[in-house]
Design a protein around this motif. Structure first.
Motif, mmCIF file in Angstrom:
data_model
loop_
_atom_site.group_PDB
_atom_site.id
_atom_site.type_symbol
_atom_site.label_atom_id
_atom_site.label_comp_id
_atom_site.label_asym_id
_atom_site.label_seq_id
_atom_site.Cartn_x
_atom_site.Cartn_y
_atom_site.Cartn_z
ATOM 1 N N LEU A 6 6.211 8.813 10.712
ATOM 2 C CA LEU A 6 7.077 9.259 9.617
ATOM 3 C C LEU A 6 7.056 10.774 9.527
ATOM 4 O O LEU A 6 7.912 11.384 8.884
ATOM 5 N N GLU A 11 13.329 12.686 15.747
ATOM 6 C CA GLU A 11 13.371 11.715 14.643
ATOM 7 C C GLU A 11 13.944 10.375 15.121
ATOM 8 O O GLU A 11 13.394 9.311 14.838
ATOM 9 N N ALA A 15 12.082 6.808 15.323
ATOM 10 C CA ALA A 15 12.591 5.637 14.592
ATOM 11 C C ALA A 15 12.640 4.414 15.500
ATOM 12 O O ALA A 15 12.311 3.304 15.086
ATOM 13 N N ARG A 27 9.110 3.217 15.971
ATOM 14 C CA ARG A 27 8.594 2.725 14.694
ATOM 15 C C ARG A 27 9.088 1.303 14.421
ATOM 16 O O ARG A 27 8.329 0.421 14.082
ATOM 17 N N LYS A 28 10.421 1.101 14.598
ATOM 18 C CA LYS A 28 10.954 -0.182 14.161
ATOM 19 C C LYS A 28 10.520 -1.344 15.057
ATOM 20 O O LYS A 28 10.539 -2.479 14.638
ATOM 21 N N PHE A 36 4.572 -1.344 7.794
ATOM 22 C CA PHE A 36 3.919 -0.539 6.744
ATOM 23 C C PHE A 36 3.650 -1.383 5.500
ATOM 24 O O PHE A 36 4.497 -2.200 5.108
ATOM 25 N N PRO A 96 13.914 -5.280 8.269
ATOM 26 C CA PRO A 96 13.533 -4.749 9.592
ATOM 27 C C PRO A 96 14.232 -5.477 10.736
ATOM 28 O O PRO A 96 14.541 -4.870 11.758
ATOM 29 N N VAL A 113 11.540 3.705 6.845
ATOM 30 C CA VAL A 113 10.236 3.210 7.262
ATOM 31 C C VAL A 113 10.375 1.906 8.046
ATOM 32 O O VAL A 113 9.708 1.703 9.054
ATOM 33 N N VAL A 114 11.277 1.028 7.587
ATOM 34 C CA VAL A 114 11.390 -0.264 8.287
ATOM 35 C C VAL A 114 12.307 -0.184 9.511
ATOM 36 O O VAL A 114 12.600 -1.207 10.109
ATOM 37 N N GLY A 115 12.767 0.990 9.846
ATOM 38 C CA GLY A 115 13.443 1.116 11.126
ATOM 39 C C GLY A 115 14.843 1.687 11.124
ATOM 40 O O GLY A 115 15.456 1.812 12.187
ATOM 41 N N PRO A 119 11.311 10.324 4.661
ATOM 42 C CA PRO A 119 10.669 9.178 4.007
ATOM 43 C C PRO A 119 9.306 9.530 3.423
ATOM 44 O O PRO A 119 8.927 9.031 2.370
ATOM 45 N N VAL A 120 8.557 10.416 4.122
ATOM 46 C CA VAL A 120 7.229 10.781 3.632
ATOM 47 C C VAL A 120 7.322 11.385 2.244
ATOM 48 O O VAL A 120 6.602 11.009 1.321
#
Lengths: 225, 807
Positions: A54, A74, A78, A81-82, A87, A107, B331-333, B415-416
């Motif tokens: 993040l 970024e 992403a 991350r996904k 989280f 998600p 956060v979730v993508g 997001p942070v």
């Protein structure tokens, strides 16, 4: 799975420079359950945000699944991350306008999964978290414990390799807190790597290893196994 | 994924009802204005396109200019009668040609049905080959071939013949001539630049009792024949126009010092361009104006822009409320592009809902707009495929335009920072929002200024002294049947004390001055041609006293004076163009006008014969030789009992002209009609300005509510420290008022420039005063202050303890 070396993060305002992470190095192996502890302002959350892609570090190396990702863009972050990271937050962070089902489904939507497949997966995880009967409720209609179970359900619905939990029991009473910790332990036993930031020694005892931070540096590392 | 976006868009709409209302209402009104204007523009550009040949039909027009300076003196949509035949003979490119002359109100009678019929045209049989008429009875190729034939619209036929078949029945014109009905046609639609109701065969004009073959062949001075020609597909009209000067020189030779092409010219205008771009001195009906189309389009776009700005402002202002959702999605993508797509989807959804509301608003507002603007837009126009397609596509575009900034802004949240609660919406975003508020108020202030200037100019035109007495003058169409008995008719009129005077003239004030001939004035012992362009009006000796026109020098025409048929009266403008030193110098001077020699016997004051759009032109009054030249009778009545005066005029008319329907007009109403376009423009401006300000205020209301909510803790602390309600309201309003001030500074020069250009169309116009600008600024400031105060006072009177607890 994760290897950080000399990781740095510095917050700058016009007059002040605050070092949040100061050449921090450690490694987390696949399947580990690691607790990160330390006083407020020691850099726990900053570390978790960097580990969760993040935020990006100002210096050092961050290897995730054998890939150096410290300075990824970024959009690249992403993507990683996904597919790999789930989280769990202290304040649950559910979207108020979406139902329990829709929150957990989110998600999978971003993974472009088919609707029928999504439905199957979401229902499976809601059953596992024992909130299936609340699937059409909105977050405000649930208790704190239920909300955190939904948040955990959302974190695990796409089977991530890593779960990052930021004080997951901070807003829960002890009984609900224990339930959530048990959920995380179960997930870890099923092979998911877990990194958890916590103030609670009780919760930290669920982990395999505790990393203690002070002023952005690791001051102690104890293994509980 | 899109289902999820739509779902959350609708839920957000329901959750934040107040903001949703402002956004939806503003956008729907903005879109409704666009839809209304689009319907109006669609109608305006559709004029004359229904004719099959529309793209290849051209009208022949004529101008007259000063051969020395080139200055235009007359711009006509019609030409002289010989041109049709000559053009067809000379140019093989011309596939077909036709012509008609509107006859003005004409007394028509069948049995006891007698009307002063409007829209009677002398039209030739080829009209039906060129224009697409729907002929329901009779053969269009022969119906107007024979002299004394007549065709009527279905409505006109019903008026005269009721339910019976009109074919072959005889209809009497002007109590002089009988015409046989040879056909019935459907009236042309509203979007035609001419609307004949009765068409009389053109061949009748060949009869010397009516006009005469010789006149049709040789009279280049009577430019009242509207002539239309058809060119081959793809032919360039410019090529034909280039040959017109030589054509004129070939056929017109008046023996004067100049070639015809030096003082007159012919032009072609495409049929479909006539309505919006032709403003000739003698248009058949009042045309539209492309400028008006541009002005209204600009206003609609301004209103839509204001509504879009509301959307942008309120969406970014409430970003704090959506920051958590954005953070979680990231956060979730969710990537930035996915979030941008989501927010654009939301704004498009809102715009589509607004479009549905706009459609309903438009449907409701259309009849009302018609009454204000004088248009004939039908509700059915909204159900055309291209309007419906617009309703589908336009909100999509507006949604993207209005949503792009909020989408970029919201999707850029870290997001942070969002999830840690350290996000503060401020800095650049507030500056940009301020820019948007300034833009909204600049537009509103501009519209206020424009409205005020339009009304000031209208008031000026309506209130300006015309140089004669226009009140209590009733005008009648003279009739040839009255010629022999005119003196008796006038005496009978004057027998009533309510009638003050009555005079005759070829034209009446409020009409156009279209008649002119060459003039000569004495230079030494002989007459020398002048370069002056002087318009002529035939008047009798009673015209000047009837209108209260002031004689500055010399005398009016004398009653029953045969010598006065060679006397001329001129106005001050004519004195100037003739190069005379003073009005006194003019008196007694030898003068020739249109071939008739005589002398100047009087000078009258400059008065506004035409509307204030036109400069006062040089005019010469002369008496008509014979009585044919007087088409109008003007009756001055006492203002004390107008109904009694009217009743007396009517009874006198019926006594002398029992076969001719009695019709009258008040002169001051004629003058008011001259400014109808401006009055409509004023009304439309007022309405749209009101809407624009209202939407801008809605946005300001929402924005101030948000700003104040964000400052609620500050307000609490200030109150605890002793600030009064007044202090709090001042602090909260100050920032917004600064924006209104900046908006005013931007709006002033733009509005001045726009209105300066608008006023340029008027020969007599107001000077734009600073008062208008100050007034507009004050109105905007008061409205903005009142809007903000509603929120500010609410916050200021709240319990500070409560507001401090909100942190």
């Amino acid at each position: 799975m994760i290897k950080i070396t000399d990781l740095e993060k510095i917050y700058r305002t016009e007059d002040i420079e605050t070092v949040a992470l100061n050449k921090l190095s450690f490694e987390v192996k696949e399947g580990e359950f690691v607790a990160i502890m330390g006083p407020s302002g020691c850099g726990k959350s900053t570390l978790l945000n960097i580990l969760g892609l993040l935020d990006d570090p100002d210096g050092g190396s961050f290897v995730f699944n054998n890939e150096e990702i410290a300075h990824y863009s970024e959009s690249k972050r992403a993507q990683i991350r996904k597919r790999n990271i789930g989280f769990v937050f202290q304040s649950f962070n559910l979207i108020d306008e979406l139902t329990v089902f829709e929150n957990v489904e989110l998600p999978l939507i971003y993974l472009n999964m088919k609707a029928s497949e999504r439905k199957e997966k979401v229902e499976e995880v809601l059953k596992k978290m024992q909130v299936m009967h609340r699937r059409n409720h909105y977050p405000q209609q649930l208790s704190g414990g239920q909300q955190q179970r939904v948040a955990v359900a959302r974190a695990v619905v796409n089977n991530p390799k890593l779960i990052l939990a930021d004080e997951p029991t901070g807003n829960l009473d002890s009984s609900n807190g224990n339930e959530v910790m048990q959920l995380l332990t179960d997930l870890n036993e099923q092979g998911t790597t877990i990194i958890m930031v916590t103030h609670s020694e009780h919760d930290a005892r669920y982990s395999h290893r505790i990393i203690r931070l002070l002023d952005g540096q690791m001051v102690l590392e104890n293994s509980l196994i | 994924m899109f289902r999820n976006y739509f779902k959350i868009a609708l839920r957000n709409l329901m959750k934040y009802k107040f903001i949703s209302f402002i956004n939806l209402f503003g956008l729907s009104v903005g879109l409704a204005c666009c839809l209304l204007i689009f319907t109006y523009i669609r109608y305006e550009v559709s004029f004359d396109r229904f004719h099959k040949n529309a793209d290849n039909i051209y009208r022949v027009q004529r101008t007259f200019n000063d051969p020395e300076t080139g200055n235009m003196s007359l711009e006509l949509g019609a030409v002289a009668p010989p041109f049709a035949t000559l053009l067809e003979n000379d140019f093989k490119d011309i596939k077909n040609i036709t012509r008609f002359i509107p006859n003005g109100p004409t007394p028509l009678r069948y049995d006891d049905k007698m009307f002063n019929q409007d829209d009677v045209y002398w039209a030739d049989e080829r009209l039906f080959e060129i224009f697409s008429f729907d002929v329901s009875k009779g053969n269009p190729s022969t119906a107007l071939k024979e002299p004394f034939s007549v065709m009527l619209t279905e409505e006109a036929a019903k008026k005269y013949f009721g339910g019976s078949d009109p074919m072959d029945k005889m209809i009497r014109m002007n109590n002089q001539f009988n015409f046989k009905v040879t056909g019935v046609f459907k009236p042309l639609p509203g979007n035609s630049h001419f609307h004949p109701e009765v068409m009389v065969s053109f061949s009748t004009l060949r009869d010397s009792a009516i006009y005469g073959e010789e006149q049709l062949r040789t009279n280049f001075g009577n430019n009242s024949f509207y002539t239309y020609l058809v060119l081959p597909e793809g032919s360039d009209p410019k090529r034909l126009e280039a040959q017109f000067p030589a054509f004129l020189n070939r056929h017109i030779n008046d023996g004067g010092p100049y070639k015809a092409s030096q003082y007159t010219a012919l032009q072609l205008i495409k049929l479909t361009d006539i309505h919006l771009t032709s403003h000739r001195d003698d248009e058949i009906e009042e045309n539209g104006d492309i400028k008006r189309v541009y002005i209204f389009s600009a206003i609609a776009l301004f209103i839509l822009l204001i509504a879009c700005i509301n959307y942008m402002n309120l969406s970014t202002a409430r970003s704090v409320l959506r920051a958590k959702e954005i953070g979680i999605r990231k956060v979730v993508g969710a990537g930035k592009n996915e979030l941008i797509t989501q927010f654009l989807c939301e704004s498009v959804v809102i715009c589509w809902i607004a479009a549905i509301m706009a459609f309903i608003f438009t449907w409701i507002a259309l009849p009302w707009l018609n009454s204000v603007s004088g248009q004939q837009l039908s509700g059915d126009a909204l159900f055309q495929w291209n309007v419906l397609a617009l309703i589908l596509i336009f909100p999509f575009l507006v949604g993207i335009i209005a949503g792009i900034y909020p989408a970029l802004f919201l999707s850029s949240f870290q997001p942070v920072r969002v999830l840690s609660g350290s996000l503060k919406v401020g800095g650049k975003s507030i500056s940009f929002r301020q820019v948007l508020v300034v833009l909204q108020f600049s537009i509103s202030i501009m519209l206020i200024i424009c409205t005020a200037v339009v009304y000031q100019q209208l008031k000026y035109m309506q209130g300006k002294s015309l140089g004669f007495e226009k009140e209590h003058i009733i005008t009648l169409n003279n009739n040839v049947a009255l010629n022999e008995n005119y003196t008796a008719f006038r005496n009978t009129l004057l027998a009533d004390p309510n009638i003050k005077n009555a005079g005759r003239s070829s034209r009446i004030p409020s009409g156009r001055l279209l008649d002119a001939s060459g003039s000569q004035i004495s230079r030494g012992d002989s007459l020398a041609p002048t370069k002056a362009d002087i318009k002529v009006v035939s008047v009798d000796e009673d015209f000047i006293p009837t209108y209260g026109i002031t004689m500055l020098e010399g005398r009016n025409f004398r009653k029953n004076s045969a010598a006065d048929t060679s006397s001329y009266l001129i106005n001050e403008a004519a004195v100037r163009v003739l190069g005379l030193k003073s009005s006194q110098d003019a008196i007694g001077m030898a003068f020739q006008y249109g071939g008739r020699k005589g002398q100047l016997t009087g000078v009258f004051n400059d008065f506004h014969f035409e509307s204030l759009h036109q400069r006062i032109l040089p005019i010469v009054f002369r008496q008509s030789v014979g009585t044919d030249g007087y088409g109008n009778i003007s009756v001055k009545v006492s203002g004390t009992n107008v109904p009694a005066a009217l009743a007396h005029i009517e009874s006198t008319w019926k006594k002398f002209l029992p076969e001719i329907p009695f019709e009258y007009r008040f002169l001051d109403e004629n003058f008011e009609e001259l400014y109808r376009a401006e009055m409509r423009q004023g009304s439309v401006f007022t309405i749209f300005t009101g809407i624009a300000i209202f939407i801008a205020c809605l946005g300001l209301f929402g924005l101030s509510a948000f700003t104040i909510t964000q400052r609620i803790k500050e307000i609490g602390i200030r109150k605890v420290l002793g600030a009064s309600v007044k202090d709090i309201v001042f602090i909260l309003s100050k920032d917004f008022m600064k924006l209104v001030l900046i908006a005013a500074i931007i709006a002033f020069p733009v509005a001045w420039y726009a209105m300066h250009n608008w006023l340029a169309d008027f020969a007599y116009r107001i000077d734009i005063s600073w008062g208008v600008f100050i007034l507009a600024g004050i109105i905007a400031a008061i409205v903005a202050f009142a809007t903000i105060s509603l929120q500010a006072i609410k916050a200021a009177v709240a319990n500070p303890v409560k507001s401090l607890r909100t942190e």
